[in-house]
Design an enzyme around this catalytic site. Structure first.
Site, PDB file in Angstrom:
ATOM      1  N   PRO A   9       0.789  -1.226   0.000  1.00 16.20           N
ATOM      2  CA  PRO A   9       0.000   0.000   0.000  1.00 16.20           C
ATOM      3  C   PRO A   9       0.828   1.287   0.000  1.00 16.20           C
ATOM      4  O   PRO A   9       1.845   1.370   0.682  1.00 16.20           O
ATOM      5  CB  PRO A   9      -0.828  -0.102   1.294  1.00 16.20           C
ATOM      6  CG  PRO A   9      -0.163  -1.148   2.116  1.00 16.20           C
ATOM      7  CD  PRO A   9       0.494  -2.081   1.158  1.00 16.20           C
ATOM      8  N   ASN A  10       0.349   2.215  -0.797  1.00 13.76           N
ATOM      9  CA  ASN A  10       0.903   3.570  -0.905  1.00 13.76           C
ATOM     10  C   ASN A  10       2.223   3.652  -1.676  1.00 13.76           C
ATOM     11  O   ASN A  10       2.746   4.757  -1.881  1.00 13.76           O
ATOM     12  CB  ASN A  10       1.064   4.225   0.489  1.00 13.76           C
ATOM     13  CG  ASN A  10      -0.261   4.324   1.207  1.00 13.76           C
ATOM     14  OD1 ASN A  10      -1.208   4.898   0.664  1.00 13.76           O
ATOM     15  ND2 ASN A  10      -0.369   3.742   2.380  1.00 13.76           N
ATOM     16  N   ARG A  17       4.091  11.047  -1.965  1.00 13.25           N
ATOM     17  CA  ARG A  17       4.062  10.828  -0.509  1.00 13.25           C
ATOM     18  C   ARG A  17       5.435  11.143   0.109  1.00 13.25           C
ATOM     19  O   ARG A  17       6.470  10.683  -0.379  1.00 13.25           O
ATOM     20  CB  ARG A  17       3.636   9.388  -0.174  1.00 13.25           C
ATOM     21  CG  ARG A  17       4.683   8.344  -0.487  1.00 13.25           C
ATOM     22  CD  ARG A  17       4.249   6.928  -0.165  1.00 13.25           C
ATOM     23  NE  ARG A  17       4.099   6.649   1.247  1.00 13.25           N
ATOM     24  CZ  ARG A  17       4.306   5.437   1.781  1.00 13.25           C
ATOM     25  NH1 ARG A  17       4.686   4.422   1.036  1.00 13.25           N
ATOM     26  NH2 ARG A  17       4.128   5.259   3.060  1.00 13.25           N
ATOM     27  N   TYR A  22      10.783   9.161   1.010  1.00 15.04           N
ATOM     28  CA  TYR A  22      10.720   8.160  -0.064  1.00 15.04           C
ATOM     29  C   TYR A  22      11.266   8.644  -1.403  1.00 15.04           C
ATOM     30  O   TYR A  22      11.276   7.875  -2.366  1.00 15.04           O
ATOM     31  CB  TYR A  22       9.266   7.677  -0.231  1.00 15.04           C
ATOM     32  CG  TYR A  22       8.726   7.018   1.022  1.00 15.04           C
ATOM     33  CD1 TYR A  22       9.235   5.796   1.461  1.00 15.04           C
ATOM     34  CD2 TYR A  22       7.732   7.633   1.781  1.00 15.04           C
ATOM     35  CE1 TYR A  22       8.758   5.198   2.617  1.00 15.04           C
ATOM     36  CE2 TYR A  22       7.245   7.033   2.943  1.00 15.04           C
ATOM     37  CZ  TYR A  22       7.766   5.818   3.354  1.00 15.04           C
ATOM     38  OH  TYR A  22       7.298   5.217   4.501  1.00 15.04           O
ATOM     39  N   ASN A  73       8.084  -5.538  -0.993  1.00 13.12           N
ATOM     40  CA  ASN A  73       8.022  -4.415  -0.065  1.00 13.12           C
ATOM     41  C   ASN A  73       6.564  -4.356   0.395  1.00 13.12           C
ATOM     42  O   ASN A  73       5.730  -3.768  -0.288  1.00 13.12           O
ATOM     43  CB  ASN A  73       8.438  -3.105  -0.734  1.00 13.12           C
ATOM     44  CG  ASN A  73       8.382  -1.942   0.252  1.00 13.12           C
ATOM     45  OD1 ASN A  73       7.872  -2.067   1.364  1.00 13.12           O
ATOM     46  ND2 ASN A  73       8.903  -0.798  -0.165  1.00 13.12           N
ATOM     47  N   ALA A  76       3.246  -0.816   4.786  1.00 14.53           N
ATOM     48  CA  ALA A  76       2.736  -0.839   6.166  1.00 14.53           C
ATOM     49  C   ALA A  76       2.324  -2.237   6.618  1.00 14.53           C
ATOM     50  O   ALA A  76       2.354  -2.528   7.822  1.00 14.53           O
ATOM     51  CB  ALA A  76       1.565   0.125   6.299  1.00 14.53           C
ATOM     52  N   GLU A  97      12.932  -9.189   1.411  1.00 13.58           N
ATOM     53  CA  GLU A  97      12.136  -8.007   1.775  1.00 13.58           C
ATOM     54  C   GLU A  97      12.939  -6.741   1.497  1.00 13.58           C
ATOM     55  O   GLU A  97      14.151  -6.710   1.730  1.00 13.58           O
ATOM     56  CB  GLU A  97      11.765  -8.079   3.256  1.00 13.58           C
ATOM     57  CG  GLU A  97      10.865  -6.950   3.711  1.00 13.58           C
ATOM     58  CD  GLU A  97      10.237  -7.237   5.079  1.00 13.58           C
ATOM     59  OE1 GLU A  97       9.286  -8.034   5.127  1.00 13.58           O
ATOM     60  OE2 GLU A  97      10.714  -6.677   6.083  1.00 13.58           O
ATOM     61  N   HIS A  99      12.794  -2.343   1.913  1.00 12.54           N
ATOM     62  CA  HIS A  99      12.174  -1.086   2.347  1.00 12.54           C
ATOM     63  C   HIS A  99      12.989   0.060   1.785  1.00 12.54           C
ATOM     64  O   HIS A  99      14.222   0.052   1.892  1.00 12.54           O
ATOM     65  CB  HIS A  99      12.108  -0.989   3.877  1.00 12.54           C
ATOM     66  CG  HIS A  99      11.261  -2.066   4.449  1.00 12.54           C
ATOM     67  ND1 HIS A  99       9.897  -2.065   4.329  1.00 12.54           N
ATOM     68  CD2 HIS A  99      11.589  -3.214   5.081  1.00 12.54           C
ATOM     69  CE1 HIS A  99       9.416  -3.162   4.886  1.00 12.54           C
ATOM     70  NE2 HIS A  99      10.426  -3.886   5.333  1.00 12.54           N
ATOM     71  N   ARG A 106      13.249   4.695  12.289  1.00 10.95           N
ATOM     72  CA  ARG A 106      11.957   5.401  12.302  1.00 10.95           C
ATOM     73  C   ARG A 106      11.127   5.039  13.546  1.00 10.95           C
ATOM     74  O   ARG A 106      11.688   4.591  14.533  1.00 10.95           O
ATOM     75  CB  ARG A 106      11.234   5.118  10.981  1.00 10.95           C
ATOM     76  CG  ARG A 106      12.024   5.642   9.765  1.00 10.95           C
ATOM     77  CD  ARG A 106      11.285   5.454   8.475  1.00 10.95           C
ATOM     78  NE  ARG A 106      10.044   6.226   8.455  1.00 10.95           N
ATOM     79  CZ  ARG A 106       9.076   6.040   7.542  1.00 10.95           C
ATOM     80  NH1 ARG A 106       9.243   5.133   6.582  1.00 10.95           N
ATOM     81  NH2 ARG A 106       7.983   6.775   7.586  1.00 10.95           N
TER      82      ARG A 106
HETATM   83  C1  DQA Z   1       8.214   1.177   3.685  1.00 13.34           C
HETATM   84  C2  DQA Z   1       8.350   1.378   5.194  1.00 13.34           C
HETATM   85  C3  DQA Z   1       7.017   1.116   5.893  1.00 13.34           C
HETATM   86  O1  DQA Z   1       7.153   1.297   7.295  1.00 13.34           O
HETATM   87  C4  DQA Z   1       5.963   2.072   5.387  1.00 13.34           C
HETATM   88  O2  DQA Z   1       4.711   1.793   5.969  1.00 13.34           O
HETATM   89  C5  DQA Z   1       5.876   2.102   3.889  1.00 13.34           C
HETATM   90  C6  DQA Z   1       7.085   1.990   3.091  1.00 13.34           C
HETATM   91  C7  DQA Z   1       9.497   1.543   2.936  1.00 13.34           C
HETATM   92  O3  DQA Z   1       9.615   1.151   1.769  1.00 13.34           O
HETATM   93  O4  DQA Z   1      10.363   2.233   3.480  1.00 13.34           O
HETATM   94  O5  DQA Z   1       4.794   2.314   3.338  1.00 13.34           O
HETATM   95  O6  DQA Z   1       7.976  -0.205   3.453  1.00 13.34           O
END
Ligand code: DQA
Length: 150
Positions: A9-10, A17, A22, A73, A76, A97, A99, A106
């Site tokens: 998501p996102n 964002r 990011y 990835n 959240a 994984e 990020h 964080r």
């Molecule tokens: C994320 C880190 C997560 O904590 C966050 O909710 C994201 C992006 C990252 O790519 O840094 O949406 O996965």
């Protein structure tokens, strides 16, 4: 070699964002970057993004017998989703994984990764380059029959 790249998501909101966290590049640029690395490395890649937990679970299940590796990835859902963890364990496909941000530095609620418990490696805080590193690691891992842990 076929690798599925899943973004949660996102991640489709990249470029809009929180650019200070990011970056300013959008999701299309991320896909282009991943596809370039995959083509350089002779990897067949499919990129999938969803804002929905169940859709990600469905996609992981459908990877069984189709993909050799997964880069994920979960965004959240990393910190909440036992369903995605269980799906990764169910298919038992080598998974890395990624990020974009350095989650370790964080908020406290980002310090747990359920999904990471089913992954052979995690890259965090490297921006888009984390996806590149994940593809290279998976390629070496798969080509060595799981012996390579660089
Ligand atoms: C994320 C880190 C997560 O904590 C966050 O909710 C994201 C992006 C990252 O790519 O840094 O949406 O996965």
């Amino acid at each position: 070699m076929k690798i599925l790249v899943i973004n949660g998501p996102n991640i489709n909101m990249l470029g809009v964002r929180e650019p200070e966290i990011y970056g300013r590049e959008n999701y299309a640029s991320l896909v282009a970057f991943i596809e370039q690395t995959a083509s350089d490395e002779n990897i067949a890649v499919e990129c999938f993004q969803s804002n929905h937990e169940g859709a990600i679970v469905d996609k992981i299940q459908s990877a069984l017998g189709v993909f050799d590796g997964i880069v994920i990835n979960p965004a959240a859902y990393t910190h909440t989703s036992i369903a995605i963890l269980d799906a990764l364990k169910a298919v038992n496909i080598p998974t890395v994984e990624v990020h974009i941000s350095n989650v370790a530095e964080r908020e406290y609620f980002r310090q747990t990764s359920y999904t990471g418990m089913a992954c052979i490696k995690t890259y965090a805080g490297l921006g888009f380059d984390g996806y590149n590193r994940a593809l290279l690691f998976l390629k070496a891992y798969l080509e060595s029959g799981g012996a390579c842990t660089i």
